[in-house]
Design a protein around this motif. Structure first.
Motif, short mmCIF file in Angstrom:
data_model
loop_
_atom_site.label_atom_id
_atom_site.label_comp_id
_atom_site.label_asym_id
_atom_site.label_seq_id
_atom_site.Cartn_x
_atom_site.Cartn_y
_atom_site.Cartn_z
N GLY A 41 0.81 -1.24 -0.08
CA GLY A 41 0.05 -0.02 0.08
C GLY A 41 0.94 1.17 0.16
O GLY A 41 0.39 2.41 0.16
N ILE A 42 2.40 0.99 -0.05
CA ILE A 42 3.15 2.20 -0.28
C ILE A 42 4.01 2.00 -1.35
O ILE A 42 4.64 0.97 -1.16
N LYS A 43 3.95 2.78 -2.30
CA LYS A 43 4.69 2.89 -3.37
C LYS A 43 6.19 2.85 -2.94
O LYS A 43 6.57 3.60 -2.21
N GLY A 44 6.94 1.81 -3.45
CA GLY A 44 8.29 1.72 -3.26
C GLY A 44 8.80 0.98 -1.84
O GLY A 44 9.92 1.10 -1.51
N VAL A 45 7.82 0.38 -1.30
CA VAL A 45 7.99 -0.32 0.03
C VAL A 45 7.42 -1.88 -0.07
O VAL A 45 6.43 -1.84 -0.43
N ASP A 46 8.47 -2.76 0.07
CA ASP A 46 8.16 -4.15 -0.17
C ASP A 46 8.71 -4.87 0.99
O ASP A 46 9.64 -4.54 1.62
N LEU A 47 8.26 -5.85 1.18
CA LEU A 47 8.54 -7.10 2.01
C LEU A 47 9.17 -8.29 1.25
O LEU A 47 8.40 -8.42 0.28
N ARG A 48 10.45 -8.97 1.62
CA ARG A 48 11.08 -9.58 0.82
C ARG A 48 11.51 -10.86 1.62
O ARG A 48 12.11 -10.99 2.58
N PHE A 49 11.18 -12.09 0.90
CA PHE A 49 12.12 -13.40 1.21
C PHE A 49 13.32 -13.26 0.15
O PHE A 49 12.98 -13.14 -0.94
N ASP A 50 14.21 -13.56 0.76
CA ASP A 50 15.62 -13.80 0.18
C ASP A 50 16.52 -15.03 0.29
O ASP A 50 16.60 -15.20 1.86
#
Length: 156
Positions: A41-50
């Motif tokens: 819901g915020i452009k440019g903010v992501d949650l990631r698995f790596d």
């Protein structure tokens, strides 16, 4: 050593196992867990698995193309450090200038542990680490989300 095709197949199998494991989370009733990931819901903010041959990470990544917006979001996130530490303790890494494999510069808050995605013997431990920490990260992110978007246009 694995061939390129074997490596690709092992990586795919790992991510499929992770996906299948989310069906057994409490309150999921056999349904696959829908993670927030890039739908924060915020452009440019992501949650990631790596996960790769050296480490597994669960990260909140600020990858906004506008440097000023990226820095502003990171500073707001940094102001919420106590909420994150309440969930994660001191294990979090706050990286203002994280360089991804692609060469892209982002801001990241993450937790990591050593792993080798090609070693099936460690998959269970790695999958537990990823799921446990992503559940915590989603929870704390949702607690601070409104603050992060306050004073900013969500679609910028």
């Amino acid at each position: 050593m694995y061939s390129k095709d074997e490596t690709k197949a092992l990586k795919l199998e790992f991510w499929e196992k992770l996906s299948n494991r989310t069906r057994r989370l409490p309150k999921q009733k056999g349904k696959k867990k829908i993670w927030i990931f890039d739908n924060t819901g915020i452009k440019g903010v992501d949650l990631r698995f790596d996960a790769d041959r050296t480490k597994a990470q669960v990260a909140l990544e600020i990858n906004h193309k506008n440097d000023n917006k990226r820095i502003e979001l990171f500073e707001k996130l940094h102001a919420c450090k106590s909420f994150f530490y309440a969930q994660f303790g001191e294990n979090l890494i706050w990286d203002y200038c994280y360089i991804k494999e692609s060469g892209e510069q982002v801001c990241r808050v993450y937790v990591e542990q050593p792993c080798d995605i090609l070693n099936k013997e460690t998959w269970s431990k790695t999958i537990y680490f990823l799921i446990d920490n992503m559940l915590k990260l989603e929870k704390v992110f949702l607690e601070v989300k409104d603050y992060l978007i306050s004073g900013m246009n969500k679609n910028e």
